[in-house]
Design a protein around this motif. Sequence first.
Motif, PDB file in Angstrom:
ATOM      1  N   UNK A 180      21.542 117.404  14.311  1.00 12.85           N
ATOM      2  CA  UNK A 180      22.841 117.724  13.741  1.00 12.85           C
ATOM      3  C   UNK A 180      23.724 116.490  13.613  1.00 12.85           C
ATOM      4  N   UNK A 181      23.694 115.617  14.625  1.00 15.47           N
ATOM      5  CA  UNK A 181      24.513 114.402  14.575  1.00 15.47           C
ATOM      6  C   UNK A 181      24.039 113.476  13.452  1.00 15.47           C
ATOM      7  N   UNK A 182      22.736 113.355  13.293  1.00 16.22           N
ATOM      8  CA  UNK A 182      22.203 112.494  12.233  1.00 16.22           C
ATOM      9  C   UNK A 182      22.623 113.004  10.857  1.00 16.22           C
ATOM     10  N   UNK A 183      22.563 114.325  10.658  1.00 14.67           N
ATOM     11  CA  UNK A 183      22.994 114.902   9.387  1.00 14.67           C
ATOM     12  C   UNK A 183      24.474 114.632   9.136  1.00 14.67           C
ATOM     13  N   UNK A 184      25.291 114.783  10.179  1.00 11.27           N
ATOM     14  CA  UNK A 184      26.719 114.528  10.032  1.00 11.27           C
ATOM     15  C   UNK A 184      26.987 113.055   9.736  1.00 11.27           C
ATOM     16  N   UNK A 185      26.258 112.164  10.408  1.00  8.82           N
ATOM     17  CA  UNK A 185      26.452 110.732  10.205  1.00  8.82           C
ATOM     18  C   UNK A 185      26.091 110.329   8.774  1.00  8.82           C
ATOM     19  N   UNK A 186      24.943 110.803   8.294  1.00  6.16           N
ATOM     20  CA  UNK A 186      24.532 110.492   6.921  1.00  6.16           C
ATOM     21  C   UNK A 186      25.547 111.032   5.926  1.00  6.16           C
ATOM     22  N   UNK A 187      25.979 112.275   6.165  1.00  2.44           N
ATOM     23  CA  UNK A 187      26.956 112.896   5.267  1.00  2.44           C
ATOM     24  C   UNK A 187      28.254 112.098   5.242  1.00  2.44           C
ATOM     25  N   UNK A 285      29.829 119.537  26.350  1.00  2.00           N
ATOM     26  CA  UNK A 285      28.725 120.397  25.935  1.00  2.00           C
ATOM     27  C   UNK A 285      29.118 121.290  24.762  1.00  2.00           C
ATOM     28  N   UNK A 286      30.392 121.689  24.708  1.00  2.00           N
ATOM     29  CA  UNK A 286      30.830 122.480  23.562  1.00  2.00           C
ATOM     30  C   UNK A 286      30.773 121.664  22.276  1.00  2.00           C
ATOM     31  N   UNK A 287      31.180 120.398  22.359  1.00  2.00           N
ATOM     32  CA  UNK A 287      31.090 119.544  21.171  1.00  2.00           C
ATOM     33  C   UNK A 287      29.651 119.412  20.713  1.00  2.00           C
ATOM     34  N   UNK A 288      28.741 119.225  21.656  1.00  2.00           N
ATOM     35  CA  UNK A 288      27.325 119.131  21.311  1.00  2.00           C
ATOM     36  C   UNK A 288      26.838 120.457  20.728  1.00  2.00           C
ATOM     37  N   UNK A 289      27.330 121.586  21.254  1.00  5.72           N
ATOM     38  CA  UNK A 289      26.955 122.897  20.722  1.00  5.72           C
ATOM     39  C   UNK A 289      27.328 123.026  19.253  1.00  5.72           C
ATOM     40  N   UNK A 290      28.515 122.550  18.895  1.00  7.24           N
ATOM     41  CA  UNK A 290      28.947 122.658  17.495  1.00  7.24           C
ATOM     42  C   UNK A 290      28.106 121.778  16.586  1.00  7.24           C
ATOM     43  N   UNK A 291      27.651 120.645  17.099  1.00  7.09           N
ATOM     44  CA  UNK A 291      26.739 119.812  16.313  1.00  7.09           C
ATOM     45  C   UNK A 291      25.419 120.540  16.110  1.00  7.09           C
ATOM     46  N   UNK A 292      24.920 121.204  17.166  1.00  4.03           N
ATOM     47  CA  UNK A 292      23.687 121.989  17.048  1.00  4.03           C
ATOM     48  C   UNK A 292      23.838 123.118  16.032  1.00  4.03           C
ATOM     49  N   UNK A 293      25.005 123.740  15.991  1.00  4.94           N
ATOM     50  CA  UNK A 293      25.215 124.891  15.126  1.00  4.94           C
ATOM     51  C   UNK A 293      25.104 124.533  13.650  1.00  4.94           C
ATOM     52  N   UNK A 294      25.169 123.234  13.336  1.00  4.64           N
ATOM     53  CA  UNK A 294      25.017 122.807  11.950  1.00  4.64           C
ATOM     54  C   UNK A 294      23.674 123.227  11.379  1.00  4.64           C
ATOM     55  N   UNK A 295      22.644 123.301  12.221  1.00  3.90           N
ATOM     56  CA  UNK A 295      21.302 123.635  11.740  1.00  3.90           C
ATOM     57  C   UNK A 295      21.055 125.140  11.728  1.00  3.90           C
ATOM     58  N   UNK A 296      22.051 125.940  12.125  1.00  2.92           N
ATOM     59  CA  UNK A 296      21.859 127.388  12.166  1.00  2.92           C
ATOM     60  C   UNK A 296      21.870 127.977  10.759  1.00  2.92           C
TER      61      UNK A 296
END
Length: 354
Positions: A180-187, A285-296
């Motif tokens: 999720x972080x990689x997708x956000x960074x590229x975007x 951990x919540x911030x990391x959760x929101x990054x994970x949710x990008x792939x949902x």
Amino acid sequence: MSKKTPASPKKLLHGVRPSRIIYPILFGLAVVIYMLTKEVDENTFSMIEFTWYSAFYLFLALIMMGIRDLGYIARLRILTERKFSWTKSFRIIMLWEFTSAVTPSAIGGTSVAILYLNKEGLKVGRSSAVVMSTSFLDELYFIIMFPLLILLLDVQQLFMINPEENSLWLNPLLYFALGGYFLKLVYLIVLTYGLFKNPRGLKWLLLWIFKLPVLRKWKHGANKAGSDIIESSKELRTKPFLFWFKAFMATFWSWTARYWVVNAMLLAFLFQGYELSEHIMIFARQLVMWIMMLVSPTPGGSGFSEWVFTKYLGDFLPTTGLAASMALIWRLISYYPYLFIGVYLLPRWIKKNF
């Protein structure tokens, strides 16, 4: 007001019709019910004692969501240079949040958001600029905060649920977060380049990429996105530093308040013993959760969010069954209200504007 809309309004609004709220509700409840039936026993809730102390912190969790919305509303007024009143900004933000809540996290409601702004009085080009700006600022918050928290916190503790049993590199949550972080960074890199450096070059690149057979059916959407970026760039390249600083601070307070919701929830029950370092870890951990949710793939991350909550925040709770219950309360505070507000507002907004 411009008569031109960013795309077919009927087609755009069909995807966010009020009846679609049934899907995220069903997804989320199905996951929570499954976890409750699997994990809950007669001792699950014996540790909870609801007091006025609990009521205060649950109210504080609601206040955090209010601050979160107020930050978004203030940001919209900054980005539109006070074109919209507080009332109109509130209505737009609620419609925007409803759109995000009934579409997959990776898709969001960008096109419909442009339509909302356009129909409320902004020209299409400026509407595109505002929506692109919000996207830029949101991603910038994640891109800055994620590595900062990595540096400040114990990486093993941040990503590991059972450190004794699993290697960090075998933990699937780590790969969800990194993906999720990689997708956000590229975007963010692509969006920054397009908005502030070479918008026409980015449009050309998008069209070239979407000539690939597997992506060809979305070529028209890529062309529209490229045109939006070109129009947005004209609006944004001349803005002063203070303009971006104020907009980013509104973004910072909005997202930060959202993450403190769970901290307040935990304080509402018998978990008053957390130290400051543990609260910071819960926030991280919540911030990391929101990054994970990008792939949902589900609307608003429904179902996936509840599952990740129990797995990723469960070790701050005495039992897994209690974690599932907390996940439901968390979504009742931070997600479901936007579904029902949107159901109320959207039909009236459509009737007024069409």
